[in-house]
Design a protein around this motif. Structure first.
Motif, PDB file in Angstrom:
ATOM      1  N   LEU A  30     -28.296   5.179  15.777  1.00 17.47           N
ATOM      2  CA  LEU A  30     -27.861   4.598  14.634  1.00 17.47           C
ATOM      3  C   LEU A  30     -26.940   3.774  14.747  1.00 17.47           C
ATOM      4  CD1 LEU A  30     -28.444   4.560  11.425  1.00 17.47           C
ATOM      5  CD2 LEU A  30     -26.919   6.690  11.244  1.00 17.47           C
ATOM      6  N   GLY A  31     -25.657   3.907  15.538  1.00 17.78           N
ATOM      7  CA  GLY A  31     -24.556   3.475  15.693  1.00 17.78           C
ATOM      8  C   GLY A  31     -24.813   1.962  16.248  1.00 17.78           C
ATOM      9  N   ARG A  32     -25.676   2.045  17.108  1.00 17.72           N
ATOM     10  CA  ARG A  32     -26.240   0.885  17.888  1.00 17.72           C
ATOM     11  C   ARG A  32     -26.738  -0.341  16.887  1.00 17.72           C
ATOM     12  NH1 ARG A  32     -26.488   4.352  21.957  1.00 17.72           N
ATOM     13  NH2 ARG A  32     -28.798   4.719  21.689  1.00 17.72           N
ATOM     14  N   HIS A  33     -27.374   0.405  15.986  1.00 14.07           N
ATOM     15  CA  HIS A  33     -28.373  -0.622  15.139  1.00 14.07           C
ATOM     16  C   HIS A  33     -27.139  -1.192  14.273  1.00 14.07           C
ATOM     17  CE1 HIS A  33     -32.353   0.611  15.604  1.00 14.07           C
ATOM     18  NE2 HIS A  33     -31.946   1.829  15.908  1.00 14.07           N
ATOM     19  N   HIS A  34     -26.023  -0.616  13.928  1.00 15.38           N
ATOM     20  CA  HIS A  34     -24.886  -1.122  13.028  1.00 15.38           C
ATOM     21  C   HIS A  34     -23.946  -1.849  13.852  1.00 15.38           C
ATOM     22  CE1 HIS A  34     -27.454  -0.177   9.681  1.00 15.38           C
ATOM     23  NE2 HIS A  34     -27.736   1.100  10.273  1.00 15.38           N
ATOM     24  N   GLY A  35     -23.863  -2.128  15.172  1.00 12.87           N
ATOM     25  CA  GLY A  35     -22.937  -2.489  15.876  1.00 12.87           C
ATOM     26  C   GLY A  35     -21.667  -1.875  16.262  1.00 12.87           C
ATOM     27  N   ILE A  36     -21.885  -0.339  16.028  1.00  9.81           N
ATOM     28  CA  ILE A  36     -20.942   0.486  16.737  1.00  9.81           C
ATOM     29  C   ILE A  36     -21.758   1.185  18.061  1.00  9.81           C
ATOM     30  CG2 ILE A  36     -20.030   2.862  16.343  1.00  9.81           C
ATOM     31  CD1 ILE A  36     -20.001   2.329  13.401  1.00  9.81           C
ATOM     32  N   ASP A  37     -21.186   0.738  19.218  1.00 11.30           N
ATOM     33  CA  ASP A  37     -21.576   0.635  20.323  1.00 11.30           C
ATOM     34  C   ASP A  37     -20.629   1.708  21.050  1.00 11.30           C
ATOM     35  OD1 ASP A  37     -23.695   0.924  22.308  1.00 11.30           O
ATOM     36  OD2 ASP A  37     -23.125  -0.942  23.120  1.00 11.30           O
ATOM     37  N   GLY A  38     -21.325   2.790  22.171  1.00 15.16           N
ATOM     38  CA  GLY A  38     -20.300   3.489  22.918  1.00 15.16           C
ATOM     39  C   GLY A  38     -20.317   4.840  22.319  1.00 15.16           C
ATOM     40  N   ASP A  39     -20.133   5.989  23.247  1.00 16.86           N
ATOM     41  CA  ASP A  39     -20.116   7.152  23.055  1.00 16.86           C
ATOM     42  C   ASP A  39     -19.042   7.929  22.915  1.00 16.86           C
ATOM     43  OD1 ASP A  39     -22.899   7.079  22.644  1.00 16.86           O
ATOM     44  OD2 ASP A  39     -23.360   7.492  24.840  1.00 16.86           O
TER      45      ASP A  39
END
Length: 121
Positions: A30-39
């Motif tokens: 979900l984060g990657r879909h919204h430009g929040i990348d990285g764990d």
């Protein structure tokens, strides 16, 4: 409470997940879909806070906690913040510290979300 455009986009995607066959999405996806990348912890907390705000909004409007569809990859259940929020909102009546209580509440709330959103166009 009004949602930001970012939160509205998260909400839209979480509703689509609730209507889907699997009914879950991983935080990272979900984060990657919204430009929040990285764990890393910063990005996870940023996303978790935004998702929590969406659930508060849903609660204010008499709907189940939509964030139940966003789960951790390692446990395939929501993070502890979900359960703490449910307890703070008075939805989860038992302690969130017991794994048995968390799993039972998760299953019940997930069913409520799936039932609610599957009946909407």
């Amino acid at each position: 409470m009004d949602l930001t455009d970012f939160q509205k986009d998260l909400r839209r995607d979480m509703i689509a997940v609730a209507k889907s066959h699997s009914g879950v999405i991983f935080y990272g996806e979900l984060g990657r879909h919204h430009g929040i990348d990285g764990d890393d912890e910063y990005n996870f907390n940023k996303l978790a806070n935004e998702i929590g705000t969406v659930s508060e909004y849903e609660h204010e409007h008499g709907r189940p906690l939509l964030s139940v569809v966003v789960v951790r990859k390692d446990t395939v259940e929501p993070g502890l913040g979900f359960f703490k929020l449910a307890k703070a909102l008075g939805i989860m009546k038992v302690t969130w510290k017991s794994e048995t209580n968390r799993l039972k509440f998760y299953a019940e709330e997930h069913r409520r979300v799936k039932d609610y959103w599957s009946s909407k166009p």
